[in-house]
Structures are given as C-alpha cells and as structure tokens.
Design a protein around this motif. Sequence first.
Motif, PDB file in Angstrom:
ATOM      1  N   TRP A   1      39.729  30.084  44.292  1.00 33.75           N
ATOM      2  CA  TRP A   1      39.597  30.549  42.902  1.00 33.75           C
ATOM      3  C   TRP A   1      38.260  30.110  42.326  1.00 33.75           C
ATOM      4  O   TRP A   1      37.569  30.891  41.662  1.00 33.75           O
ATOM      5  CB  TRP A   1      40.744  29.974  42.073  1.00 33.75           C
TER       6      TRP A   1
ATOM      7  N   ARG B   1      38.571  42.854  44.342  1.00 37.68           N
ATOM      8  CA  ARG B   1      37.213  42.403  44.619  1.00 37.68           C
ATOM      9  C   ARG B   1      36.487  43.500  45.378  1.00 37.68           C
ATOM     10  O   ARG B   1      37.011  44.056  46.353  1.00 37.68           O
ATOM     11  CB  ARG B   1      37.219  41.102  45.445  1.00 37.68           C
TER      12      ARG B   1
ATOM     13  N   GLN C   1      35.387  32.196  43.660  1.00 42.16           N
ATOM     14  CA  GLN C   1      35.354  33.591  43.227  1.00 42.16           C
ATOM     15  C   GLN C   1      35.020  33.732  41.749  1.00 42.16           C
ATOM     16  O   GLN C   1      34.221  34.607  41.364  1.00 42.16           O
ATOM     17  CB  GLN C   1      36.716  34.247  43.520  1.00 42.16           C
ATOM     18  N   TYR C   2      35.583  32.853  40.912  1.00 40.11           N
ATOM     19  CA  TYR C   2      35.493  33.095  39.469  1.00 40.11           C
ATOM     20  C   TYR C   2      34.539  32.142  38.747  1.00 40.11           C
ATOM     21  O   TYR C   2      34.316  32.314  37.543  1.00 40.11           O
ATOM     22  CB  TYR C   2      36.886  32.991  38.846  1.00 40.11           C
TER      23      TYR C   2
ATOM     24  N   LEU D   1      46.561  30.518  37.326  1.00 39.37           N
ATOM     25  CA  LEU D   1      45.238  30.990  37.726  1.00 39.37           C
ATOM     26  C   LEU D   1      45.246  31.508  39.170  1.00 39.37           C
ATOM     27  O   LEU D   1      44.640  32.546  39.469  1.00 39.37           O
ATOM     28  CB  LEU D   1      44.215  29.859  37.579  1.00 39.37           C
TER      29      LEU D   1
ATOM     30  N   GLY E   1      44.687  35.366  39.914  1.00 43.99           N
ATOM     31  CA  GLY E   1      43.437  35.558  40.639  1.00 43.99           C
ATOM     32  C   GLY E   1      43.638  36.072  42.047  1.00 43.99           C
ATOM     33  O   GLY E   1      42.660  36.383  42.737  1.00 43.99           O
TER      34      GLY E   1
END
Length: 934
Positions: A217, A449, A220-221, A205, A209
């Motif tokens: 992480w 991003r 952000q997600y 991840l 990511g």
Amino acid sequence: MSAVNEGTFAALRGQLQQAAAAFADGPNALEGILLGIVDDVDRAVREPLEIFPVCHHSPASALAMARRLREKRPKVVYLELCEDMAPLLTELRNCRLPVAVQAFATEVDGLPAEWAPLSVVAPITEASAEYQAIAYALDTPGVELVLVDRSSDHVFQWQENEEEAAATADPDAPPAEEEAALHGDAVGVEIGDLRPRFVELEEHLLRHGRVRHWSEWWHQYVELPLGDADHDTYRQVMLLIGSLFRRLAPGEAHRIRVDEDRERYMWTRMRQHLTATGTDPADALYVCGAFHAASRVAEFGVHGADTFDISAPSGTKWQHGLIPSSHAAIEAQFGLAAGSVSIAATQWAKNLRRTRVKPYRLAGQAGTKAPGKTAKADAPAAVDPAAASDRLSGFLRRPPVLDRLDEEELLGWSVEIVRAARRNGYLASTADAIAVFETSILLAGMRDRAKPTPYDFQDAAVTCIEKDTVPGRRDVRRLVEIMLGGDRVGQVGYDALPPLARDVHDRLAPLNLKLQQRGVQRALLDMASRPELRPCSDVLWMLRYVMPHGAARPIMGERKLGEDPIQESWDLALGTHQRALIELGYEGVSLEQVLEQRLRRTAYGPQATTATVLETVEDATLYLRSRRLADELGRHALEVLATERSVDGAPEVLRRVRGLLAYYRTSEPTLPEWIESFVKTGYAHYCTLLPTACADDDASVGQVAAMLGFLFSMESLALSLGCDRNQLELAVAQSHPEDPAKIALLWAARTQLGHLSRADLRARCAELLANPLVVPAYPRYLSGLLHALEPVPGLADFVVEAVSHAFAQLPDPVLLPWLPTLITTLRGGGADLAPLLIREAGRIFPGRLAALDAWVPPWRADPAPAAARPSRDRAPGPRGLPLLAAHPAACEAVADLLGCADPWQTAEPAPAGAALLARHPRSAEALEALLTTR
C-alpha cells in the motif's frame, strides 16, 4: 523554507468541515480529528527550525532529502538517531551498505541483569533519508551533524519504566511493544516508523487499496505519487500522514506517552545546541520521522517550554561498532513484507535516473557507484510565500496520475523470471513468460492500476510458474525478490573493524584467503612442512570455541590433550559471520582475552558444576596453553566439588579427571597441586556419598559405577596422598541397594576389594538363573555387571560368561525385551565397555566357524583329574621341593640374595637353598597353590 501565515490552510479547513458535516449533522468527532490534523500540519510548517519528515527506508524520502539539501544547504543537521552513536558515523565510508550502527553491553549496571547482553542497532541503507543527511554533513565542510534522540542507555531505561507503568495501569493488558523491533538479538531503532496503529484503519486501507500488506500500500499510494513531488508538497503530505496515524491510535495512550517523551528529549537537545552554538534556526534542518514531526508536546519548537529533565545514564558500560546488515534483516526488524526493501532499492535507482537528482554518497565508500551524469543543481531560487503555501488542497483534489505501461520493462521482467526459474529446476518456457506478462497486466487492471507494480508481477509469476512442488531451494516468490534486487548484504571494511577483528585477520593472513568474502572457503594447514601455520591453527581453534557454529568448522584434524597437530583442514565463513566477529571485539582487545573471560564466566557461573569447571580447565590447557588459568580453575573445581551433594556429574568428572591425569603425568615432571588435592578430596567425597547414592532411586547405575570407577582408579594415588582405604571398605559395607543393577554393581566392587571371590560371584549368578521368580529380573543384574566394567575392568571375562549364560538359558520373552537395554548400555559406555567386551570375547570364543562344534567354554571345561593333582593328604613336608629341585638356578639366586651358605643335604647336587626351604616350607606351599589354581 516557505513563508506561511495564519490563513495558510483556511480553504482546506473549510473543505474538511464540509466533508465531516456530510457524515453527521452538527459537530462530531470526525470534524475534530480532521481539523486537528490540519492544525498539526500548520504548526509544523510554521516552526522556525525546518522539520523534514521522513519514513524509514523510503526512496521518496531519500529523493526529497537529497533535493532539499542541495536547495537549502543547512549548516546544522539534527538527526533522529541515538546520540551516543555519533562517533561511528564517520566509519560508514569504510563499509558497504547496508550496515547497522550498534551499541553493545555485556554487563549491566542499573538495569535488570536478566536483560544482558544488551544490544541496540540502527540499520542504514543507501535508499534512506538518514544516509543522505549523514553523507551531506560528513562530506560538506562547515556542516555539523548532531544526533538528538535518546541514548542507547535511555532506550533500556525507558523500556523498564514502560513495562512497570503498563503493569501498574492494567495488569491484564499485554506488555507494550517497543517502537523498535528486534534485529537479530538486538533492539532496533529506526527513523520514521510510519504505520497505522489503528488496526481497523490499516485493514480498511488494505482492503480498499486491493493490496495484501502495508508495504505494498505504501509503495502504491505514497512512494509513487511523492516520487516527483516538490518539497512543500512532500513535506505537507508526510506531516498529514504522521498526524493522521498519531490521532487514530486508540488504546495506544501509553505508547504515545513514550513517543512524546522522545520528542521532548529531542527538542531539549536541539534547544541546548542552538543556545550553546548560537546557530540561527533558519540555517538548520531537523530530520525525524513523520510521526514525531506532527508532535503536540509543549516542548515543541525552538521556543517551546524547557520542562523536560533528562535522566542520568546508568552505570552500564557501552561499546559501539558497525555490523553488517541485510535487506532481509531490516524487513524482519520493522515488520515489512519480504522483498520490500529490495524493491525500495530498485525504486530508488529508478527515481534517480528519472529525476536526474544527484544523491549524496560518502567519499571513498565501498560498494557505491559513481553517480552518472545528472543535471547540475541550480542555485536556490526565491520562493513566493503565496505560491508555496497550501499544497495539500491541490494534492488531495488531484486525481491519481496513471503511469503509462512500460512494456519494455515488464517484458524484461517476464523473460528474466523464466530464465531464473529454469536455472532453479522449473519447467518454464516462453509461453510462461507471455503468461506472466499478460497476467501482470490483468492483475493490475483488477486492482485499478494502469501499470503493474512489482507486487503485481510477483503474484503473476507465482500464478503462472509455481507448481505443486518446489524443485530447488528457492520458490518463485524468492526468485522474483532476487531478480528485483535480492537480499543485499552489507560489509564492514577492515579499517572500520574493532581491534580484535583486525587482529584475527592479520594472524590468519598466512592462509592467503579472502576472509571478508561471504561464503565458505577451505583452508589447508600442513604444519609438518609449514611450521609457521601453527599460530593459525591456534587462532582457528579459538574461533571455533567463541564463534557461532559454521564460522570455523574443522574438516580434518582434532585437538586433544598431549597431541600435536600435523595436518588440518577447515571450512571458514568469517565473512558470513562478520557480525559475530565484530561483537567479539566488544568483549576484549584480543581473542585470548575473550576466551579467558568466557571460560571464567562459565566456571564461576551460578549453574556451574564440577564437570563444567573441569571442562574449562581442559579448554584452558588446549586452546590457551595457560598453566596459570588452568590451576586457578582447577582450584575452583575443588571448591565446587566440596559443595556438591549429588552424583549427577560423576561420569563426566571421572572422564575429565582421567584425561587430565594422563596429560599431566606425560607432560609435567610433577602433578599440579590442585589435581592432587582434587583426587584426595574426591576420594573422601565419593566414599561419603556412595551409600546414599546406592539407596537413592534418582541416582542411576551409571552414576554409581562412575563413583566406584573414580574410587578404584584413583585409589593408588589417593592412598599415596594420605587417604585411608578403610573409608572405601566402610562405604561399600554400608551400601544396601535395592535395585538389581546396583546390587550386581556392588558385588563387583566387593570382588575388587577381595570380600567376594569369583566362585561366590558365579554361584550367586547361577542361583539367580535357577530361581524362576528372579529370572525376569536377571537382565537388570546383567546390566549392573556391564556397568561394573567401568570400575572393575578385570571382570570382563566373567561378564562374557554371564552374558553367554543369559543367552543360553533365558527364555525369549525375557531375553528379547532386554536386548535394547543391552545395546543402549554398550552405546552409552561404548568408548570403553564395548571394545573391552569384544576383545575378551575374541580371546574366549574360537576364531573359526569350523572349531565352534568342538569348542567347550572355559567355564564348562572339566577340572583336572584327582590323580593328576597333588594330594592334600600326603605326608607332611615341603611339598614344593620337587618343583624347586628341578629349577636350581632360582634357588641359587634366592639363597645368594638372602646370604645363605648352608651345604647341600643330599649326595647328589642339590640347590643350596634346599635346607632353607625345608625349614620354611610356607613360601613353597603358597607358590604351589598359586600355580595349581592357575
């Protein structure tokens, strides 16, 4: 709560089966995992008691919680928190967040003794779902808050069982980690530990990511996408994540078993409460971590099996309280990235402004701002079960929403970080602000991003501003953390403090200081002009003893036996060390009680020595002025001395006994009974150990010197108490050391006892210097003579003579290596030895440089001529008569005292005692010999 049916996630199951088939032909493990995740989510959303999954210190969870509480208005809130901490939650309104709820135990019963003291903490921040639930339940009439997680005692019970089971299952496996990490010295418990337990999954991840650590992480997600999600979407996504991390945890079978026991515990407590109160499950809300929300235990749900037996608590007595916490402490406790909690707090504030959701805050809580104008909460609307069914399919298929670049915010960050860098010594300029702005956008683009995150901005600031060295205390990364929220530190209010802490604040009130304020404050105490400050001085000295270093630090003034303070100056940081002050309240109700307990614990501890116990006697006299406690500890010191078989603590025992004797002789009419017994027992004890210590290579010359110092300095008192001097003489006679330093020390002892004259001692030293084979070892003899100043300070002039001979006659290869030993010896006993030697050397050596050429050392001066000395071959008779005749007043006084009325024997006036002296000449001869030798 949304109504669902059996076919709620049928479409999602079909999609996941197709996805699994694309990776392998036919049924495979991936298909089982994916369908199992859907089953977990389906099971949780169909539970009559609504389960609200959260992640610890997550702004998205806190926002969703505030929104759901205003929609549902539950009558009972079940919270995943240690059930014994419930009474403390009402005190949160007297604190400034973040704080931690703490359970503390100093003495254990039924748990391993080496674990003591035990401490469990649960930190709470405003940007957390648990705080929203607590604030809602405490400030809403008719709402009950029930904590359902295992108690603090069970945390350690299960930890002990967990270690035993792990050792039995696999002796080579590392010890299983407790879900809670350490918060300072305490075990931390958290609501919603949501992090992959499969290392490869986390690495995958992070790599895909394009982030550095898990906190970035998650921000952000998960945080950003769920910030605007509705309740059903948020709930199902969190359940999905919890089930995924739960199923992908290879090698964590033992830890999963502990988590399942916690889930059985919580569901058992909830069913017991529902049964006892008759609450409708539809009117309740269960707040727990997403990991526990996706549980598969048989006891799951209000209709689950009642097969879990909760063990009885141990006999450990627990104390509870609130302690200040901080963002940095929370990050260290849960393994989060530095600054992540501060960024979460900033994101929480932004979410509130964007969504206009009104959060819950405890009424009257310090440090909380009144919420701004927000949209009025609408009444709960009817929910269409079909519309609120499967939200996961749409969420997973939906492409990520790209936030527009907020140039104004990013420009503000760039300008502010340059300003902060310049204040901290960096040579930053406007060009650096532009570079940070552009680099942040560049890094965000490289990481797919559209909008730079705080982590992108932090990396850009470090790249553009950080140089080879850090000019101040803070680097750029730390400056960014401070700018985005900083390390906020909580504070426990006065009303929420334990009685001891409040008593300390009340007793220090005359100082007129803001003691709860963080930082160092200077306190000036002039007891001469303000006698009412003397109790404050007593409190500060006790705080210095029981608090960590820096909480109360004396700048001017000291406390010694027999001395009264006049002026003192202190640096106080009680606000900074508020947690330590609060934990003192768990040990007693007053400062004096805590100090007495600690003195007893130190004195009666298994490692306590005689010197340690004597130190507690001195501390009890200094800080508590308690004769009762000092006598009790003194009697215990006597018992410890009788059992010691080594002389390791002899120097410290000698120093402390001398100080206590000097104090009692000047402040008490009679000596305490215990110290008389101590001197008497110590005299016999050290006489017995002296021969062994002299022959023992492990016993240093300083320790033997301290033993002799005790025997000689306490001899008069010991003899008056019934000791026999023959003990000391026999002990010296039986001592046969082989070490040169101890041999010289024993010579000094024999000189003190009168068994060796100074002339013989001088001859022995001269013989050593004259022997080439012994010259290399001569400095060791001198070291012994230097240590001999402790028991025999009258040898100071001889030691100066011996050292002078050494400097004059020893060759450089022998003298120069010995100089460090000489300096070390003088430093070790510098309090007594160096001043004594310097004073004696100042008396012997000339005071001016001009007189040095003509100066002759006293030990080299020629003796008086034979003609000037009285001859020992003269005719027999009273040789002292001429002297006494020249001073008749002395004779008259002696004659009158003795009642002698004999007439004068000469025609001239003569002393009346002449006839008496003629009949008894030995007294006059002894006086003549004494005056001649002087």
